[in-house]
Design a protein around this motif. Structure first.
Motif, PDB file in Angstrom:
ATOM      1  N   ASP A  97       2.496  -2.999 -28.653  1.00 56.55           N
ATOM      2  CA  ASP A  97       1.316  -2.149 -28.811  1.00 56.55           C
ATOM      3  C   ASP A  97       0.255  -2.781 -29.698  1.00 56.55           C
ATOM      4  OD1 ASP A  97       2.299   0.362 -27.429  1.00 56.55           O
ATOM      5  OD2 ASP A  97       3.915  -0.020 -28.843  1.00 56.55           O
ATOM      6  N   GLN A 147      -2.442   6.013 -34.021  1.00 55.31           N
ATOM      7  CA  GLN A 147      -3.226   6.578 -32.917  1.00 55.31           C
ATOM      8  C   GLN A 147      -2.349   6.765 -31.688  1.00 55.31           C
ATOM      9  OE1 GLN A 147      -6.034   3.455 -32.911  1.00 55.31           O
ATOM     10  NE2 GLN A 147      -6.994   4.166 -34.794  1.00 55.31           N
ATOM     11  N   LYS A 148      -1.495   5.792 -31.421  1.00 54.61           N
ATOM     12  CA  LYS A 148      -0.619   5.909 -30.254  1.00 54.61           C
ATOM     13  C   LYS A 148       0.385   7.047 -30.454  1.00 54.61           C
ATOM     14  CE  LYS A 148       2.717   3.802 -27.300  1.00 54.61           C
ATOM     15  NZ  LYS A 148       3.702   2.778 -27.049  1.00 54.61           N
ATOM     16  N   ALA A 202       6.459   2.768 -31.056  1.00 56.38           N
ATOM     17  CA  ALA A 202       5.462   1.710 -30.921  1.00 56.38           C
ATOM     18  C   ALA A 202       6.062   0.407 -31.441  1.00 56.38           C
ATOM     19  CB  ALA A 202       4.205   2.068 -31.707  1.00 56.38           C
ATOM     20  N   THR A 262      -0.838   1.948 -35.070  1.00 54.74           N
ATOM     21  CA  THR A 262       0.102   2.633 -34.178  1.00 54.74           C
ATOM     22  C   THR A 262       0.053   4.153 -34.361  1.00 54.74           C
ATOM     23  OG1 THR A 262       1.961   2.556 -35.739  1.00 54.74           O
ATOM     24  CG2 THR A 262       1.721   0.681 -34.247  1.00 54.74           C
TER      25      THR A 262
END
Ligand code: SF4
Length: 149
Positions: free
Chosen positions: A120, A142-143, A89, A140
């Protein structure tokens, strides 16, 4: 749920709580970089979130970029991004990566950042406060958790 699905979910969950961050100053005034350093001080203590600052792109999960991207650093930034393993990310720190900030219109500026690599999370401010930087980096998670690999 398949065995692979469960395994991948566990790997992603572990990755989410163990973000290794690579800072990159792409030509800024250093204000954002100093605020980022504040985040790793005992006062903010980002290690409680599993966040560790690393100097190698091959070990990093999150690239934190501050400053406008200068023509001199553009190719290096791209190469560093390509060297990072998936999932990865990018966090843009401050107004410089978003709009070139006070450096907009300068002859040596190739930014904004999203013209060069995908971003992001945007963290606004000039410079952003440490709390905002920590919030941006934790977003980040979560990504990283949601990706397949
Ligand atoms: S956003 Fe502000 S503090 Fe950060 S690098 Fe740009 S000019 Fe400096």
């Amino acid at each position: 749920m398949s065995e692979l699905g469960l395994k991948q979910r566990l790997i992603n969950k572990a990755r989410k709580r163990s973000l290794w961050v690579l800072p990159f100053n792409s030509g800024g005034c250093n204000g954002c970089a100093i605020e980022l350093l504040t985040c790793v001080s005992p006062r903010s203590d980002v290690e409680r979130f599993g966040i560790l600052v690393k100097g190698s792109p091959r070990h990093a999960d999150v690239l934190v970029v501050d400053g406008p991207v200068t023509t001199k650093l553009k190719d290096r930034l791209l190469r560093i991004y390509q060297q990072m393993p998936e999932p990865k990310a990018v966090v843009a720190l401050g107004s410089c990566p978003a709009s070139n900030g006070v450096f907009d219109g300068c002859y040596g500026v190739a930014g904004p950042l999203d013209k060069i690599i995908p971003v992001d999370v945007w963290v606004p401010g000039c410079p952003p406060r440490p709390e905002a930087i920590i919030h941006g980096i934790t977003k980040t998670m979560q990504k990283i958790e949601g990706l397949k690999k």
